[in-house]
Scaffold this motif. Structure first.
Motif, PDB file in Angstrom:
ATOM      1  N   LYS A   1       0.840  -1.204   0.000  1.00  0.00           N
ATOM      2  CA  LYS A   1       0.000   0.000   0.000  1.00  0.00           C
ATOM      3  C   LYS A   1       0.877   1.256   0.000  1.00  0.00           C
ATOM      4  O   LYS A   1       0.571   2.240  -0.660  1.00  0.00           O
ATOM      5  CB  LYS A   1      -0.878   0.032   1.258  1.00  0.00           C
ATOM      6  CG  LYS A   1      -2.281  -0.474   1.034  1.00  0.00           C
ATOM      7  CD  LYS A   1      -3.100  -0.176   2.276  1.00  0.00           C
ATOM      8  CE  LYS A   1      -4.454  -0.819   2.212  1.00  0.00           C
ATOM      9  NZ  LYS A   1      -5.163  -0.715   3.488  1.00  0.00           N
ATOM     10  N   ILE A   2       1.938   1.225   0.779  1.00  0.00           N
ATOM     11  CA  ILE A   2       2.769   2.428   0.934  1.00  0.00           C
ATOM     12  C   ILE A   2       3.757   2.594  -0.220  1.00  0.00           C
ATOM     13  O   ILE A   2       3.885   3.679  -0.784  1.00  0.00           O
ATOM     14  CB  ILE A   2       3.534   2.386   2.278  1.00  0.00           C
ATOM     15  CG1 ILE A   2       2.555   2.367   3.441  1.00  0.00           C
ATOM     16  CG2 ILE A   2       4.483   3.585   2.406  1.00  0.00           C
ATOM     17  CD1 ILE A   2       3.191   2.138   4.809  1.00  0.00           C
TER      18      ILE A   2
ATOM     19  N   HIS B   1       8.449   6.169   5.893  1.00  0.00           N
ATOM     20  CA  HIS B   1       8.958   5.390   7.031  1.00  0.00           C
ATOM     21  C   HIS B   1       8.023   5.554   8.242  1.00  0.00           C
ATOM     22  O   HIS B   1       7.628   4.575   8.866  1.00  0.00           O
ATOM     23  CB  HIS B   1      10.366   5.879   7.385  1.00  0.00           C
ATOM     24  CG  HIS B   1      11.067   5.069   8.431  1.00  0.00           C
ATOM     25  ND1 HIS B   1      11.528   3.798   8.190  1.00  0.00           N
ATOM     26  CD2 HIS B   1      11.390   5.344   9.718  1.00  0.00           C
ATOM     27  CE1 HIS B   1      12.097   3.329   9.293  1.00  0.00           C
ATOM     28  NE2 HIS B   1      12.022   4.249  10.241  1.00  0.00           N
TER      29      HIS B   1
ATOM     30  N   THR C   1       4.929   6.515   8.131  1.00  0.00           N
ATOM     31  CA  THR C   1       3.625   5.941   7.764  1.00  0.00           C
ATOM     32  C   THR C   1       3.643   4.427   8.004  1.00  0.00           C
ATOM     33  O   THR C   1       2.686   3.852   8.545  1.00  0.00           O
ATOM     34  CB  THR C   1       3.301   6.227   6.276  1.00  0.00           C
ATOM     35  OG1 THR C   1       3.433   7.624   6.049  1.00  0.00           O
ATOM     36  CG2 THR C   1       1.902   5.777   5.899  1.00  0.00           C
TER      37      THR C   1
END
Lengths: 256, 83
Positions: B16-17, B41, B43
């Motif tokens: 997702k990130i 990072h 997040t």
């Protein structure tokens, strides 16, 4: 008498205050924290001077309100003073730690023996326009700040007697930079950078050693610097000792 | 929950990130992934804390360099919670 921890903090805060003022930024020194916005070559929207004063009820409310009204900084620097108390507060405000650096210091350098430079290496205080351009080129390409430092800011910085910029040249080509910031009771070393293709050849160490040798004749005040984990072994070798720690925080923007 | 099961929960968060097209293993570190900057990072840290209902200690967070470090921390937190 200040401790080495105080010297490290005070030099860093004075450094940011001074550069912020040169950029025309009101750092908000009336607050227990200080703010810099868009310092080219350094950090954009930075809050520093974060310590336990932050936790006083009026101050923490003020900070919370300030963040809520859209003043969120990109980065926040917290010293390790009472970090166990300030960390939960900062997390409540949506800031997460992501990196740390060590404040290091060397003192009692009066009896330092100057070291000779290898053939072809010279270190000069940047005075000429071309040296300053070379200095900026290295700092801007290697330190990866989101905004480049421009020539006007460097000229402004170097017009202040507290600052001196040095460049190490190998056979006439600039390879490594440093900026010193001297206060009445310490000297801080900042913006130590080496051109990428010249790294791992010992130039940064030579430059710091040169400053130590030079400064030893002027003062017995401590010299301080801020080291990432990668830089720490070099500074230990040069005689610096780790004294305290600073933590970098970023505000959480996306909630997954 | 064993290491593989923990990692199986972390991997979709990473996708997702950081997006698709990247292979995530326990050895994956920030420098392996272009999008792994300081913003992503934090997040990732917040998302992993939420997924496993844990809160990492400051020093634990500072020590994270690989995805495997997250697995270590979850294991440690779960172990502490069990005792």
């Amino acid at each position: 008498m200040n401790s080495l921890t105080d010297h490290i903090r005070n030099n860093l805060y004075a450094f940011y205050d001074c550069i912020s003022e040169l950029c025309g930024i009101n750092t908000g020194k009336q607050m227990p924290w200080s703010v810099s916005v868009n310092i080219p070559g350094l950090w954009p929207r930075l809050i520093y001077r974060i310590n336990s004063d932050m936790l006083a009820p009026m101050v923490s409310d003020n900070f919370t309100e300030w963040i809520k009204t859209g003043h969120a900084p990109e980065l926040l620097i917290a010293s390790d003073e009472n970090i166990r108390q300030t960390d939960p507060f900062l997390r409540q405000q949506g800031f997460y730690p992501f990196a740390a650096w060590k404040g290091m210091a060397i003192s009692n350098i009066m009896h330092h023996t100057p070291t000779a430079l290898p053939d072809g290496i010279e270190i000069i205080r940047t005075q000429s326009s071309s040296d300053r351009e070379d200095w900026l080129k290295i700092v801007n390409s290697e330190l990866l700040a989101p905004l480049n430092m421009d020539k006007a800011l460097l000229e402004g910085i170097l017009s202040e007697p507290a600052f001196e910029a040095y460049i190490l040249k190998n056979k006439g080509v600039g390879v490594s930079t440093i900026l010193t910031f001297t206060t009445k009771d310490s000297m801080g070393l900042y913006l130590l950078a080496t051109a990428q293709k010249e790294q791992k050849k010992g130039y940064a160490g030579m430059l710091v050693q040169y400053i130590l040798d030079k400064y030893a004749y002027r003062s017995n005040n401590p010299i301080i610097l801020h080291a990432t984990q990668a830089g720490e072994p070099l500074y230990l070798k040069l005689g610096f000792l780790p004294i305290n720690q600073f933590y970098l925080y970023r505000q959480l923007k996306a909630d997954l | 929950m064993n290491r593989a099961e923990i990692f199986d929960k972390i991997e979709p968060i990473c996708r997702k990130i950081f997006g698709e097209g990247v292979e995530f293993t326990e050895k994956t570190k920030a420098t392996d992934i272009e999008k792994w900057d300081s913003m992503n990072h934090v997040t990732l840290i917040a998302a992993v804390e939420k997924e496993f209902a844990v809160t990492f200690d400051l020093m634990e967070i500072i020590g994270i360099t690989t995805l495997g470090d997250f697995v270590d921390l979850i294991e440690k937190n779960k172990l502490n919670a069990d005792h």
